[in-house]
Enzyme design. Structure first.
Site, PDB file in Angstrom:
ATOM      1  N   ARG A  51     -11.810 -14.910  20.027  1.00  0.00           N
ATOM      2  CA  ARG A  51     -10.954 -14.517  20.827  1.00  0.00           C
ATOM      3  C   ARG A  51     -10.156 -15.748  21.659  1.00  0.00           C
ATOM      4  O   ARG A  51     -10.474 -16.909  21.903  1.00  0.00           O
ATOM      5  CB  ARG A  51     -11.164 -13.597  22.724  1.00  0.00           C
ATOM      6  CG  ARG A  51     -12.040 -14.355  23.399  1.00  0.00           C
ATOM      7  CD  ARG A  51     -12.631 -13.160  23.892  1.00  0.00           C
ATOM      8  NE  ARG A  51     -13.765 -13.892  24.837  1.00  0.00           N
ATOM      9  CZ  ARG A  51     -14.976 -13.930  25.676  1.00  0.00           C
ATOM     10  NH1 ARG A  51     -14.966 -12.338  25.184  1.00  0.00           N
ATOM     11  NH2 ARG A  51     -15.029 -14.441  26.954  1.00  0.00           N
ATOM     12  N   LYS A  71     -16.843   7.008   9.485  1.00  0.00           N
ATOM     13  CA  LYS A  71     -16.274   7.940   7.795  1.00  0.00           C
ATOM     14  C   LYS A  71     -17.368   6.728   6.959  1.00  0.00           C
ATOM     15  O   LYS A  71     -16.741   5.066   6.578  1.00  0.00           O
ATOM     16  CB  LYS A  71     -14.828   7.775   7.797  1.00  0.00           C
ATOM     17  CG  LYS A  71     -14.321   8.133   6.559  1.00  0.00           C
ATOM     18  CD  LYS A  71     -14.014   7.442   4.971  1.00  0.00           C
ATOM     19  CE  LYS A  71     -13.515   6.020   5.438  1.00  0.00           C
ATOM     20  NZ  LYS A  71     -13.217   4.902   4.298  1.00  0.00           N
ATOM     21  N   ALA A  81     -10.127  42.972 -11.962  1.00  0.00           N
ATOM     22  CA  ALA A  81     -10.409  42.501 -10.855  1.00  0.00           C
ATOM     23  C   ALA A  81      -8.441  42.431 -11.533  1.00  0.00           C
ATOM     24  O   ALA A  81      -7.763  41.366 -11.461  1.00  0.00           O
ATOM     25  CB  ALA A  81     -10.468  40.595 -11.311  1.00  0.00           C
ATOM     26  N   ALA A  82      -7.504  43.041 -12.092  1.00  0.00           N
ATOM     27  CA  ALA A  82      -6.329  42.403 -12.297  1.00  0.00           C
ATOM     28  C   ALA A  82      -5.274  43.059 -11.197  1.00  0.00           C
ATOM     29  O   ALA A  82      -4.367  42.766 -12.035  1.00  0.00           O
ATOM     30  CB  ALA A  82      -6.136  43.727 -13.424  1.00  0.00           C
ATOM     31  N   ASN A 106      -8.176  45.595   1.133  1.00  0.00           N
ATOM     32  CA  ASN A 106      -6.960  46.583   0.308  1.00  0.00           C
ATOM     33  C   ASN A 106      -6.171  45.586   1.202  1.00  0.00           C
ATOM     34  O   ASN A 106      -4.659  45.587   1.216  1.00  0.00           O
ATOM     35  CB  ASN A 106      -6.721  47.539   1.028  1.00  0.00           C
ATOM     36  CG  ASN A 106      -7.673  47.882  -0.877  1.00  0.00           C
ATOM     37  OD1 ASN A 106      -8.171  47.958  -1.693  1.00  0.00           O
ATOM     38  ND2 ASN A 106      -8.230  49.342   0.057  1.00  0.00           N
ATOM     39  N   ARG A 111      -0.890  44.820  -1.014  1.00  0.00           N
ATOM     40  CA  ARG A 111      -1.037  45.272   0.901  1.00  0.00           C
ATOM     41  C   ARG A 111      -1.306  44.863   1.608  1.00  0.00           C
ATOM     42  O   ARG A 111      -1.798  43.601   3.091  1.00  0.00           O
ATOM     43  CB  ARG A 111      -1.820  46.104   1.562  1.00  0.00           C
ATOM     44  CG  ARG A 111      -0.717  47.708   0.603  1.00  0.00           C
ATOM     45  CD  ARG A 111      -2.215  49.432   1.232  1.00  0.00           C
ATOM     46  NE  ARG A 111      -2.561  49.367   0.322  1.00  0.00           N
ATOM     47  CZ  ARG A 111      -4.264  50.201   0.048  1.00  0.00           C
ATOM     48  NH1 ARG A 111      -4.138  50.916   1.801  1.00  0.00           N
ATOM     49  NH2 ARG A 111      -4.776  50.637  -0.509  1.00  0.00           N
ATOM     50  N   GLN A 123      -5.717  42.622 -19.469  1.00  0.00           N
ATOM     51  CA  GLN A 123      -5.254  43.707 -19.225  1.00  0.00           C
ATOM     52  C   GLN A 123      -4.054  43.427 -18.497  1.00  0.00           C
ATOM     53  O   GLN A 123      -3.265  43.277 -17.651  1.00  0.00           O
ATOM     54  CB  GLN A 123      -5.813  44.402 -17.445  1.00  0.00           C
ATOM     55  CG  GLN A 123      -5.103  46.565 -17.647  1.00  0.00           C
ATOM     56  CD  GLN A 123      -5.566  47.235 -16.728  1.00  0.00           C
ATOM     57  OE1 GLN A 123      -6.247  46.017 -15.943  1.00  0.00           O
ATOM     58  NE2 GLN A 123      -5.317  48.273 -16.484  1.00  0.00           N
ATOM     59  N   ARG A 127     -17.979  11.842   9.091  1.00  0.00           N
ATOM     60  CA  ARG A 127     -17.479  12.963   8.094  1.00  0.00           C
ATOM     61  C   ARG A 127     -17.440  12.055   7.271  1.00  0.00           C
ATOM     62  O   ARG A 127     -17.728  10.386   6.897  1.00  0.00           O
ATOM     63  CB  ARG A 127     -15.608  12.719   8.276  1.00  0.00           C
ATOM     64  CG  ARG A 127     -15.087  11.458   8.104  1.00  0.00           C
ATOM     65  CD  ARG A 127     -13.960  12.034   8.640  1.00  0.00           C
ATOM     66  NE  ARG A 127     -12.977  11.195   9.028  1.00  0.00           N
ATOM     67  CZ  ARG A 127     -12.067   9.643   8.513  1.00  0.00           C
ATOM     68  NH1 ARG A 127     -11.775  10.683   6.874  1.00  0.00           N
ATOM     69  NH2 ARG A 127     -11.595   9.026   8.809  1.00  0.00           N
ATOM     70  N   LYS A 153      -5.346  39.429  -4.843  1.00  0.00           N
ATOM     71  CA  LYS A 153      -6.281  39.923  -4.007  1.00  0.00           C
ATOM     72  C   LYS A 153      -7.585  39.454  -4.558  1.00  0.00           C
ATOM     73  O   LYS A 153      -8.482  38.868  -3.216  1.00  0.00           O
ATOM     74  CB  LYS A 153      -6.314  41.312  -4.237  1.00  0.00           C
ATOM     75  CG  LYS A 153      -6.916  42.067  -2.524  1.00  0.00           C
ATOM     76  CD  LYS A 153      -7.081  43.948  -2.470  1.00  0.00           C
ATOM     77  CE  LYS A 153      -7.589  44.453  -4.147  1.00  0.00           C
ATOM     78  NZ  LYS A 153      -7.825  45.785  -3.802  1.00  0.00           N
TER      79      LYS A 153
END
Length: 449
Positions: free
Chosen positions: A436, A347, A8-9, A224, A14, A73, A329, A21
């Site tokens: 009111r 909420k 994963a280095a 890629n 691209r 690496q 949510r 990536k």
């Protein structure tokens, strides 16, 4: 006994992104997390991730994987060079090493288990995963005999015209007997167009080496660029949706629906078009979801209807009706036989059983009892500019249209709030509250010039 190393280095130029990536998202997980997800069932003795470009970002993104060991690496000089970095870590190791790429997210655990089984049972120095595809351009070619014993691996850029006609390709997935690999790694040469140290050169130096063809070539597709990322997503989606349909879930239009593999669906769930299910979402039997819904990290009970609505991080109990155009949510809980209707937002709201907010309401930081009826236009004014405050509404209470409940405030049981009221004080049980201004009419009135 097996140890896993994930390469994963690389930067992944691209992808046209500052993000490494392997950290690009793919249906709820990053690319490298998909690889780790498929490795876990193999129960490896140790797991290494070889990092390079933006290594700190990769470490941080994988902080929830405590078993991982990171190996740096410093220069990215090829796959052989990457695996060379393991030599100090595995000095006395006598077992097997499974090498995977962090940008190949579609491998099935069954495929990896079969590869490992063949490798160990045959006593191979190395066993490599291969596939036969119609258009092998860009992939290294694998040449073997009729017994699947490897003769040679050649990178695509180094192939002759005749060798490029071979359709068996290298998937970049290897099992090694580590002591034999460790003996050849220090002797790799960079005599190629890229001046890199290829792991395939180490494979070519070992004996015996066997190849194992994957049945579904899509498993070995790498990512890629953004187009390949989209292709990988479609493949994962097809797998997931096919599995759910076989399990008794109805997808009216699978092409317009997305379902992450972390989602759980019961039999007899119906999913309408343009519905998207993400994260740790659970949906109970008989529920009808969609059209036009987004549900993420939420639990939906049985026989629930949700239409044109968004639900995140919340729970909906059995036999409730949500939508159209509701937004639920942030740890909201809706009880059984409830209704949350048109243009209602919740909420951190908790509804008891048989409670209804049918239209045009905002209920935040609120607890509602059973059989509460929320009139159109009711809102809880829960924020004073500094802090959020709670509203409590007792069972059997009804709010009239266009009511404002200014938190903190408690309404008792069986309270009726007159339409247009702004309630600022607590209200006892069995009361009518009118808050009111009195209406004033001035007949024959005209504005002054």
């Amino acid at each position: 006994m097996v140890i896993v190393a994930v390469l994963a280095a690389g930067r992944g130029t691209r992808m046209k992104s500052s993000l490494p990536k392997v950290l690009h998202p793919l249906g709820g997980r990053s690319l490298v997390e998909w690889v780790l997800h498929q490795v876990n069932p193999l129960q490896p003795q140790r797991q290494f991730v070889i990092i390079g470009y933006a290594g700190d970002a990769v470490r941080s993104a994988l902080k929830d994987y405590p078993a991982l060991e990171f190996v740096e690496q410093r220069e990215q000089l090829g796959t052989g060079h990457a695996v060379q970095q393991l030599l100090p870590y595995l000095k006395d190791y006598e077992g097997h090493l499974l090498v995977l790429n962090g940008d190949v997210p579609l491998l099935r655990v069954e495929t990896l288990a079969h590869l490992l089984q063949v490798h160990q049972e045959r006593g191979n120095a190395a066993t490599i995963l291969t596939a036969q595809i119609s258009n092998p351009q860009g992939y290294g070619r694998v040449i073997c005999d009729s017994q699947n014993i490897l003769k040679q691996i050649i990178e695509d850029r180094d192939c002759t015209t005749a060798q490029k006609q071979n359709r068996r390709i290298n998937a970049g997935v290897y099992c090694f007997h580590w002591p034999q690999l460790a003996a050849v790694l220090p002797h790799l040469q960079s005599n190629n167009d890229q001046q890199e140290y290829y792991l395939t050169d180490a494979v070519n130096a070992l004996n015996p080496v066997m190849v194992v063809d994957v049945e579904d070539y899509e498993e070995i597709l790498g990512v890629n660029d953004r187009a390949q990322l989209a292709t990988a997503y479609q493949i994962l989606q097809n797998r997931t949706k096919q599995a759910w349909m076989k399990a008794g879930v109805t997808l009216i239009d699978p092409a317009s629906t997305t379902i992450e593999d972390t989602v759980e669906l019961a039999a007899d769930v119906v999913i309408e078009p343009q519905t998207h299910l993400r994260g740790a979402t659970r949906i109970g039997s008989g529920s009808h979801i969609g059209p036009g819904c987004l549900i993420e990290n939420s639990t939906i009970g049985e026989r629930v209807t949700v239409r044109y609505s968004v639900i995140t991080d919340s729970q909906i109990a059995d036999d409730s009706e949500i939508g159209p155009f509701a937004h639920i949510r942030q740890q909201s809980v809706v009880g059984d036989h409830c209704r949350v209707g048109n243009f209602v937002e919740l909420k951190k709201a908790h509804f008891g059983s048989h409670t209804k907010a049918s239209h045009l309401a905002y209920l935040g930081d609120a607890t509602l009892g059973d059989r509460v009826n929320i009139g159109a236009g009711t809102i809880t004014a829960n924020y004073d500019g500094v802090r959020k405050h709670q509203t409590h509404i007792g069972s059997g209470t009804k709010t009239g249209s266009n009511s404002v409940l200014v938190a903190p405030v408690t309404l008792g049981k069986n309270v009726t709030v007159a339409a247009g009221s702004t309630v600022t004080d607590d209200v006892p049980d069995n009361a009518l509250v009118i808050a009111r201004s009195r209406q004033v009419i001035k007949p024959d009135w005209q504005p002054k010039d």
